[in-house]
Design an enzyme around this catalytic site. Structure first.
Site, short mmCIF file in Angstrom:
data_model
loop_
_atom_site.label_atom_id
_atom_site.label_comp_id
_atom_site.label_asym_id
_atom_site.label_seq_id
_atom_site.Cartn_x
_atom_site.Cartn_y
_atom_site.Cartn_z
N ARG A 260 3.78 -32.77 -21.56
CA ARG A 260 4.19 -33.36 -20.28
C ARG A 260 5.62 -32.89 -20.02
O ARG A 260 6.56 -33.39 -20.64
CB ARG A 260 4.14 -34.89 -20.32
CG ARG A 260 4.64 -35.55 -19.03
CD ARG A 260 4.64 -37.07 -19.10
NE ARG A 260 3.30 -37.63 -19.00
CZ ARG A 260 2.62 -38.17 -19.99
NH1 ARG A 260 3.18 -38.27 -21.20
NH2 ARG A 260 1.40 -38.65 -19.81
N GLU B 232 -3.10 -31.26 -24.99
CA GLU B 232 -3.42 -31.91 -23.72
C GLU B 232 -2.30 -31.59 -22.74
O GLU B 232 -1.12 -31.81 -23.04
CB GLU B 232 -3.53 -33.42 -23.90
CG GLU B 232 -3.56 -34.21 -22.60
CD GLU B 232 -3.04 -35.62 -22.76
OE1 GLU B 232 -2.53 -36.19 -21.77
OE2 GLU B 232 -3.14 -36.17 -23.88
N THR C 114 -3.51 -37.69 -18.09
CA THR C 114 -3.12 -38.42 -16.87
C THR C 114 -4.17 -38.21 -15.78
O THR C 114 -3.85 -37.97 -14.61
CB THR C 114 -1.72 -38.00 -16.39
OG1 THR C 114 -0.85 -37.86 -17.51
CG2 THR C 114 -1.12 -39.08 -15.49
N LYS D 39 -8.69 -44.77 -25.90
CA LYS D 39 -7.27 -44.51 -26.16
C LYS D 39 -6.53 -45.84 -26.07
O LYS D 39 -6.50 -46.47 -25.01
CB LYS D 39 -6.78 -43.51 -25.11
CG LYS D 39 -5.30 -43.42 -24.90
CD LYS D 39 -5.03 -42.37 -23.80
CE LYS D 39 -3.67 -42.54 -23.17
NZ LYS D 39 -3.42 -41.51 -22.13
N GLY E 77 4.30 -43.54 -28.08
CA GLY E 77 5.24 -43.99 -29.11
C GLY E 77 4.85 -43.62 -30.52
O GLY E 77 5.40 -44.17 -31.48
N GLY F 77 3.34 -37.15 -27.77
CA GLY F 77 4.07 -36.50 -26.70
C GLY F 77 5.42 -36.01 -27.11
O GLY F 77 5.59 -34.99 -27.79
#
Length: 208
Positions: free
Chosen positions: A18, A41, A69, A129, A158, A178
């Site tokens: 991201r 992803e 997303t 998820k 997190g 992430g």
């Protein structure tokens, strides 16, 4: 779909990309690949996300590339058309699950409560998820799987080097990670070695 599920569960680590701009996508994925990551992803709020998915699949045909997303049927279909092998969503949407299943594409909807988790399962989600996982103790996963052992759970939000092993030990089959691997700071500094090294650390945890 079964093949993708098995590969995600084998590798356990999904690196979430991201980023603010995607011009460095080849360098980012190259670093992840060197670090041992084989599942990535690309979130759809990353600029040129669909093109990035196509590019990664072309350069690294042995990587599993998904879209994140994913909020609705339209974005799910566009992601599938771009070559996404799986879809992740921060929300639970029945129609999006139905569309993904229609095309035999794994979709992993975001849930938090036991009711949401079972609802997603009943809608046809093969994997769910737990998001945002940072709000919960890893023990929440084992507590959830107590009465609902049929759930296949990915924890996202997190996940760090400090808690990844515990989330896996408490019953997660995979982890979506992430900023602990790919973040805009490292990309702006072109510190791709840092991305590679962080990827290696998470891959080692997954092997334990």
């Amino acid at each position: 779909m079964e093949k993708i599920i098995n590969k995600i569960k084998k590798h356990k680590i999904i690196s979430i990309i991201r980023i603010n701009e995607s011009s460095q996508i080849e360098s980012i994925v190259g670093s992840l690949y060197k670090g041992g990551i084989r599942v990535v992803e690309v979130t759809l709020n990353t600029p040129n996300a669909f093109e990035a998915i196509k590019k990664i699949r072309k350069i690294y045909p042995d990587m599993i590339v998904g879209a994140g997303t994913v909020l609705d049927e339209m974005s799910a279909k566009l992601a599938i058309d771009s070559g996404a092998s799986f879809l992740l969503s921060p929300i639970l949407d029945k129609k999006t699950i139905e569309l993904a299943n229609r095309y035999n594409i794994l979709i992993v909807p975001g849930v938090l409560t036991p009711t949401e988790a079972l609802t997603a399962y009943n809608y046809g989600a093969r994997m769910i998820k737990i998001f945002p996982a940072r709000s919960l103790s890893p023990s929440y996963i084992s507590d959830l799987k107590g009465p609902l052992p049929q759930l296949d759970i990915m924890a996202v939000g997190g996940i760090s080097l400090e808690n990844a092993e515990e989330f896996l030990s408490k019953g997660c089959s995979s982890l979506g990670i992430g900023g602990s691997i790919v973040n805009n700071y490292d990309i702006e500094k072109r510190n791709f070695l840092a991305i590679e090294n962080k990827a290696k650390e998470f891959v080692e945890i997954a092997k334990k």
